[in-house]
Scaffold this active site. Structure first.
Site, short mmCIF file in Angstrom:
data_model
loop_
_atom_site.label_atom_id
_atom_site.label_comp_id
_atom_site.label_asym_id
_atom_site.label_seq_id
_atom_site.Cartn_x
_atom_site.Cartn_y
_atom_site.Cartn_z
N ARG A 1 0.82 -1.22 0.00
CA ARG A 1 0.00 0.00 0.00
C ARG A 1 0.85 1.27 0.00
NH1 ARG A 1 -2.27 -3.74 -1.26
NH2 ARG A 1 -4.21 -4.61 -0.44
N SER B 1 -11.30 -1.36 2.29
CA SER B 1 -10.68 -1.81 3.55
C SER B 1 -10.24 -0.59 4.36
CB SER B 1 -9.47 -2.70 3.27
OG SER B 1 -9.88 -3.88 2.60
N GLU C 1 -5.82 2.57 6.41
CA GLU C 1 -5.46 2.55 5.00
C GLU C 1 -6.06 3.76 4.28
OE1 GLU C 1 -6.50 -0.40 1.31
OE2 GLU C 1 -5.56 -1.30 3.06
#
Length: 279
Positions: free
Chosen positions: A154, A204, A274
């Site tokens: 990420r 998410s 995130e």
């Protein structure tokens, strides 16, 4: 900004622009720098939580106005950063190219996918992305290739260098179209069965802690269904904080803090968001 994020949350921006080519992006970068105005570039807003009071910035939206997809050679796809990832997946399938199936159903743009090295179901952009074009903080065009992209979980170099991704070059492999479609169909079904796609969210909510799954930890702490205002830990998948209707940025942030504090207290694991939060 609630109109430009998948969370459907956020107040007004100071200014919004929709560039149609790299020269326009460059011009906006140079002018905002000259005027001392903050610039925020976004795609589909699928990983963004905007403050209820809005953004004191010029927001550059890279969308269908900047979304060309083409073949460079038999196994290489080029996509402008405003192209939706799902459309690039379909383009790959139509040309019998495999490698992007994991991304089918991710509701983001290509630029965002490169920016955060998007991934799912055992795949990530790092597997196919080998070069990006960009506009730097001075409005100059450039490119980064291979290891220069610093793709990790990420994360990419674009998190740190202030450049705006304008194009992606992806190397895929020739494969049987029937097999590609079967895999895409399977993954989209798994998404629909397990994820709360019927509600606005940013996907998410937390990054995956090493050795764990955020959703499982949250569920084990009996937080499934926990609500603050219009924000709720999804009863379908605890890894998602959803907007059940009228949720505010502050609701989401408070709920996320409850989740992270409780998981750390009960499990000793730190959860990192995130979602990007901006104001």
């Amino acid at each position: 900004m609630s109109l430009h994020t998948t969370f459907k949350i956020g107040g007004c921006a100071r200014l919004v622009v929709y560039p149609e080519n790299e020269d326009m992006i460059s011009a906006v970068v140079k002018k905002t720098k000259e005027l001392g105005i903050r610039l925020l570039a976004i795609g589909n807003g699928s990983n963004l939580l905007v403050d209820d009071d809005g953004i004191d910035a010029c927001v550059m939206i890279l969308d269908e106005h900047f979304s060309e997809i083409s073949l460079i050679d038999e196994e290489t796809i080029f996509a402008q950063s405003g192209a939706m990832l799902i459309k690039v997946c379909r383009f790959a399938y139509e040309h019998g190219l495999s490698g992007l199936e994991f991304a089918y159903g991710i509701p983001g743009s290509c630029g965002g996918a490169a920016f955060m090295n998007a991934g799912a179901y055992g795949g990530e952009m790092k597997d196919v992305l080998f070069k990006c074009s960009h506009i730097n903080k001075n409005g100059e065009k450039g490119e980064l290739c291979g290891d220069e992209l610093k793709l990790s979980y990420r994360h990419s170099v674009y998190y740190d260098n202030g450049c705006i991704v304008t194009g992606l070059f992806m190397k895929l492999k020739k494969a049987d179209k029937t097999e590609i479609k079967a895999k895409m169909d399977d993954l989209i079904k798994r998404r629909r069965d397990k994820q709360p796609l019927e509600y606005p969210s940013a996907g998410s909510t937390f990054k995956r802690p090493e050795g764990y799954f955020a959703g499982a930890l949250i569920e084990e702490c009996n937080l499934k269904g926990k609500s603050v205002g219009g924000a709720q830990v999804s009863t379908k998948h605890a890894g998602f904080v959803i907007n059940t209707g009228g949720a505010k940025c502050r609701d989401v942030l408070e709920l996320c803090k409850i989740c992270s504090d409780t998981v750390f207290e009960k499990k000793g694991v730190k959860l990192e968001m995130e979602i990007r939060v901006t104001k």
